[in-house]
Structure formats: C-alpha cells, structure tokens
Scaffold this active site. Structure first.
Site: not given
Ligand code: BGC
Length: 725
Positions: A263
């Site tokens: 993530d």
């Molecule tokens: C979130 C994810 C997301 C990623 C990209 C993160 O902050 O937890 O769910 O896919 O950002 O935007």
C-alpha cells in the site's frame, strides 16, 4: 463471458518473460518494482524514471496524459516495457455507483459484477489497466471509515462479493482491452483497534483464517492477478514484512501466483512501526518477505540494488518479482497496446445503460429500516401516494444534495452527473407543492433554519427529512469516535417533530450510524447510503412506490456506540446474554451491559419491503457424510399487496466444536421475486466442506456433530431446523 484469470501460466508468455528478463540490468529490474506518482515525485522526476524503466504509475487519470507516459515508456526507455497504470476505481469510474457497503446490501453478486465491469470499461478506455479493488476487508466496527469500501461484516457474503467484483473487473472489455484487479488490503486491515484507521490489529490466527482471509481466497480463486499488502500490523508484524502472510499463506497455501504491491508508502511506514531503523532495512525486510512492487516509498528504488550487490537480498528474489510484473504486462496485452482511447472516452462514459444500471443498483442497495402506521391510520406511511400529497415538506441538508451522495473515493466522478432527491421528486410529483428547507448544514452549529423547517412541516401533508453524513466522513482516514448524525441534525429532527406529523427519514451515510432517537421517533426510515449519481432517482422511486425496497443490511447497526464492535456471528461465551437461569445472580452475571441491550438496533441481514413475506415448510435433508451436501428447502410467500424481492438467508450453528464456534454463520442466501400472493420454493445446497473452521491445530476441519439452522429474512429470526453430521 469468460473472465480473465491470472492463475495459469501461458508458455508463450513465459518465453517472452524470460527473454526480456535476460536482457535486463539489475537497475532496470529494480525500476520495474517501483511504482511512482506525479504528485509525490513531481513531473520531471516521474518522466526521468519512466525513461529509466519504472514499472508502474498510480493515481493518474486521463487517456491523453497516460498515453504520453506510455509512449515514453515504450519509445524512450531502453527496453520499451509498458507501464502498469493503477487506480482506485472503488465504486465506478465516471458512472458512480453506490458505495460498496451499499451495493453489498443488494445481495446480488451478479449485479455487482455488472457494475464492476462497467467501471472497468470506463477506466480502461481512459488508460487505466490495473484497478485497486475490490476492497475485501471484513469490518465489524462502524467507527472505521473504510467500512464504506467493503461488503460489511460477514465472510460468506464477503466471498461472494469479492469473487463477483474480480470477475466483473477482469472480464475482457468490448474493445479487446484487459484489466487486472487488486483485492486489498491484505490482511485484516478492517480489524483495527477502536476502528481508528491504520491502527494496531491483534487478532488470533484462527480469526484471521476463519473470518478475514476467506474473501481474499475467493478473489484469488476468481483469478485476481494482484493483491495489495496492508498498512497494519498483525500481532506485532506489519503486513508488508509479514512473511507468514505474504509467503506461507499467500503463496504456499492459497497458491497465489500474482503480483504483490505494497500500500501507499507502506514500506516507508515500517520505520514508524518501529521494525526498521531506515528505508534500507525496510526494503530488505519487505523484499525478503514477498512484496514485489513498492508503492511510492522509494525503498526499493533507493536501496534494493545495493542490497543485492552486497548479498543482503538474493537476486533471485528480484528476478521472481520482475517475472510476475512482466508476466502481467504481457497477459494484459500492454506490449501490443497500452494506450487509452482518447477518441472513445466521452462516448464510453455514462452511457444510458450505465446510468440505468447505476439507478438499479442504487434502488436495490437502499434498505427500508422502518415503516410504521401513523397512529391515526391503518396504512404504513410509505410509499407516499403522489396524488394524495398536495404539500410536501422536504427538509434537511442532503435533500437537494448532488455532491455528498457520490460517496468516498469517487475520484473522477462528477457531481454534475448526479441528481438530488429534490430534483427528481419535483419531476415525479408534478402536482405537489414541495417546500425545500435545508434546516441546518451537515456540520456546524447554525440552527437559523429550524423555524422555517418547522413551519414547512406544519403546513405539509407529508414530511421527508434527508439527513446523514458528508462523503468525507467515511473512507480512508475518516474514522469517527461518535456515530450519531453530525452537526445539529438531530436537533433539527426534534424541532420538526414538534409539528406532530409522521416523520419520514432518508439517511445518507457511509457506515452504520447510532440513531436511537431517530429510530424511535420517526414513522419511516429509508437508508439510502451514499448511493452514487442516481441516488436521487432511486430515493424518489422508493418513496413513491415505483420500486419496492429490497436491500438488506450487511453490517449490524448498533444501538449505542459502546456496543461496537458488533456482529451477528459472535461467540456464545460461557455466560451468554440470553443464557439459562432465572435467579438474580444468573440474570446479572451474563455477558451483557447494565445499561444497554446486547442486540443491535437493526441486525445483519435486516431490511423491510412494502410487502410482507412468510416462510413455511422447512425441509432439511442431512448430508450423507463429510463429503456430502446439506439440502434445505422452504416456501416463501408474498403475503402483502405489492410485488417484491425477498432475500432469504440460511444460517447454521455448529453446536459443539473442539474450539468455540459462532452462534450463527451465514451459509447461503437467495433473492426471490414474488408477485402478491405468490409462493415459491427455495432450495439451498451447502457442501459439508463449507461448514468447517480452523481447529486446535489451526488446520481447516469439519467436525461431525449436531447443528442447528435457521432459514429466514435476517440473522435474528427464521424457521428453525437441525441436522447431525
Ligand atoms: C489506500 C489504498 C489505495 C492507495 C492508492 C492508499 O492510501 O489505502 O486503498 O489503493 O492508497 O491510492
């Protein structure tokens, strides 16, 4: 149509992967494992990295700019490897559907699959080839803002939705393009302590395996090609260095062959977690644990090459990660055509059938929580009869809203594409005088509109109040410590209630709320969620009875905040709240609160209709043996005056196990459409192998013994039966 599955390897692709890998320098391999973002890195750095062979971009929208970058990757990097372009397409791309928690309330995986496919269609034409969804985190704590993004509290329903979404995203698109899905967040991100986003998770391996992992398994079984490791730790080990999760469970047990992306900056956060003193050690631990691609932290970009050169990470680890990345790019067809189609985007977005699907999904997502007869009359208050209501008071901060209803993560969705309740009601009730009064704002202390709201209610034949949360109150980093209506909305209710009219509440929100006063003092409650661009149309159709509510809750609604976390599949405990004994001691010494009931206000699976359904003739055919199938049938009858859909639910309880078992577990559901007076038999077949759990030694097993079952309208009631295995 067959959907793509990334489980099987294609020998031709394997040859291309090996050829390419053999030509790559170590620096180029590490670049492939790096995911970059324009806001984070800046445009110059982004372009420089694309020319050096960066593997992936994220959070960038628009075919025009993405095509430029793809062209740069193909024509200006040494090996011409296209980019994976990843985006959060959580509940639609331009056609915004209800939030996922809402659409799970349809209990219609096929419909959700269609929605996902529409989202993929719009995203792909605009240059995206990788969708960071579905979010399959089970959540039992409504404080967590991200409960909005998933399918609620139950692993069985969660599995059905996870599989459907992966199939929807990964079904090849009309123009021959392909999309790959990314179930997230692996794992147990939804079990954060006190519902605070990013917070500690400390759950048993048994809960992990019984509750939190099954939706991931369903997503992988459906062929998902990637997975995202989560921010959280589990029992002291952050997911992105959790070798047990990323290697043993993911690769060895679930046989997942796809790509693991961390993530956002999850590798950087290993320093804050306190498991790495610096980014270099974070890179080493993550690479050795099984993270193939680093989302923006630059841990890999800055340190992986030297870690390999010094022998701290074997090059074979990197080779394997790069194979997964290249394999996916070949399978997606990106080497042949990585481009979005600028000519086709506008024609693809928001096509009438897409908008129609958004309306259907919104209607079916909405849950009728209450519908009572006003004391003087015999009929229920809803549906409204447009011909009878000459004057309607439409009150509340969301009554004429086109923005909040889009819901969290709507990204490039536009409020201009949506419709408010007021706008649609005006068209649907041409002979009714509608007085619109905001009353108060969603947040803040201004109560200057209360008097006007009361006056409108006094003058009206019917009063509809549209209340709830702003979209920015749920989603990532939007946990709440209070779950009531924000701002002065509850007081607006008190003020309007003084008119003495039956109140009809329409709730728009991203999570279960705590609304005891509202539940007690209104005549009807329609839970509309953040229903996407067609929220207004769906609410109007349901209020006026042009459609019959059929949604059912997929997360329990607490009576009080102190009940959270709350879920139907809890354990019995040694002193169950409804346990035996009538002495004062017995009654007092139970797992209960001294100041509140233990049951939720609205249970999992609950939802009303404008008609009524009766269940009868339960038949249970026990399975022959542990390889057999449990068969359960019953008859459902529409006993009311309107045609409608009923969602019948089958729950099972394993009475005695070598470890404790939940008091109920969903094992089947079926949606059945019935005309007034019509009866249909419904039948469930449950493979015995689905009745198991992770036992003392943490292996999955099905134990012989006695079971109870319930077949009915929600998790709190139903026809009762039993069988022995
Ligand atoms: C979130 C994810 C997301 C990623 C990209 C993160 O902050 O937890 O769910 O896919 O950002 O935007």
């Amino acid at each position: 149509m067959e959907h793509d599955s990334y489980k099987e390897f294609d020998p031709q692709i394997e040859r291309r992967v090996e050829d390419l890998l053999a030509q790559m320098t170590l620096a180029e391999k590490v670049m492939q494992m790096t995911q970059i973002n324009i806001n984070h890195h800046g445009r110059d750095e982004l372009e420089a990295r694309i020319r050096h062979g960066a593997g992936s971009l994220l959070n960038m929208y628009g075919a025009e700019i993405l095509n430029e970058f793809q062209k740069m990757a193909l024509e200006e990097s040494r090996l011409g490897i296209p980019l994976l372009v990843g985006n959060d397409v959580i509940h639609g791309y331009r056609t915004i559907f209800p939030i996922p928690l809402a659409w799970s309330c349809t209990w219609e995986p096929d419909l959700v699959e269609e929605g996902a496919h529409i989202a993929a269609e719009e995203a792909a034409v605009d240059g995206t080839n990788w969708i960071f969804a579905p979010m399959v985190d089970i959540c039992r704590d409504a404080r967590w803002g991200r409960i909005a993004e998933g399918a609620g509290e139950d692993p069985f329903l969660g599995q059905a939705m996870a599989g459907a979404l992966v199939r929807g995203f990964q079904t090849p698109l009309a123009d021959g393009r392909h999309i790959v899905a990314c179930p997230k967040h692996y794992a147990a991100y939804g079990a954060a302590e006190d519902g605070r986003d990013y917070n500690t998770v400390d759950i048993s391996e048994r809960s992990l395996r019984d509750v939190y992992l099954p939706p991931f398994k369903a997503a992988f079984d459906a062929g998902a090609g990637t997975v995202m490791s989560s921010f959280n730790e589990i029992a002291g080990v952050p997911a992105s260095i959790n070798k047990f999760l990323l290697t043993q469970v993911l690769r060895d047990e679930m046989n997942f062959t796809g790509l693991v992306v961390s993530d956002w900056n999850a590798l950087g956060e290993l320093i804050d977690h306190g498991v790495a003193p610096d980014l270099r050690e974070a890179a080493r631990r993550a690479a050795l644990s099984g993270v193939d691609m680093d989302m923006v932290s630059d841990a890999y970009h800055d340190h992986l090459q030297s870690l390999i050169e010094e022998g701290a990470v074997p090059e074979a680890v990197v080779d394997e990660a790069v194979r997964r990345i290249l394999r996916l790019k070949f399978a997606l067809g990106l080497f042949e055509n990585p481009y979005g189609d600028t000519e086709q985007t506008e024609a693809t977005f928001l096509q009438p059938p897409f908008r129609e699907k958004a309306l259907e999904m919104a209607r079916k997502s909405m849950v009728l929580l209450k519908n009572e007869a006003p004391s003087s009359q015999s009929a229920t208050v809803l549906p409204l009869d447009a011909g009878e209501v000459m004057r309607l008071a439409l009150i509340g901060p969301l009554a004429d809203d086109r923005r909040e209803i889009l819901g969290c993560w709507h990204r490039i969705g536009r409020w201009q594409d949506s419709e408010s309740v007021y706008e649609v009601l005006k068209k649907s009730m041409p002979n009714t005088e509608i007085t619109l009064v905001q009353g108060c704002s969603l947040e803040g202390d201004d109560i200057s509109g209360f008097e006007e709201a009361l006056a409108a209610a006094i003058a009206a034949d019917a009063v509809v109040m549209v209340l709830g949360e702003a979209e920015a109150m749920s989603g990532e980093a939007h946990s709440r410590a209070y779950l009531g209506l924000p701002g002065r909305q509850e007081e607006l209710l008190y003020a309007v209630a003084a008119a003495g009219k039956p109140l009809i509440a329409v709730l728009m929100c991203g999570r279960p709320l705590v609304i005891p006063w509202l539940a007690e003092n209104t005549a009807a409650i329609l839970l509309a969620w953040h229903g996407g661009i067609r929220t207004g149309g769906a609410v109007a159709d349901l209020l006026l009875g042009k459609a019959n509510p059929s949604g059912k809750l997929t997360a329990s609604w607490p009576r009080a905040l102190g009940q959270v976390p709350i879920y139907y599949a809890h354990k019995n405990s040694g002193r169950p709240a409804d346990g035996p004994g009538t002495s004062q001691f017995d009654m007092a010494h139970r797992t209960r609160f001294i100041d509140e009931a233990t049951e939720p206000l609205f249970p999992f699976g609950y939802g009303l209709s404008y008609t009524t359904f009766a269940y009868s003739d339960l038949q249970v055919t026990p399975p022959r043996d542990l390889q057999g199938t449990l068969r359960v049938t019953a008859v459902v009858t529409n006993t009311g005056a309107m045609a409608g859909d009923e969602i019948a639910q089958l729950y099972v309880r394993d009475l005695v196990g070598e470890v404790t078992r939940p008091v109920k577990e969903l094992k089947g559901f079926q949606k059945v459409f019935l005309a007034p007076g019509e009866s249909k038999q419904i039948a469930f077949e449950v493979p015995v192998q689905e009745l198991g759990f992770h036992g003392l030694d943490l292996t999955y097993k099905v134990e012989p013994g006695d079971f109870h079952l319930w077949l009915g309208p929600d998790s709190s009631q139903g026809l009762e039966g039993a069988f022995t295995l």
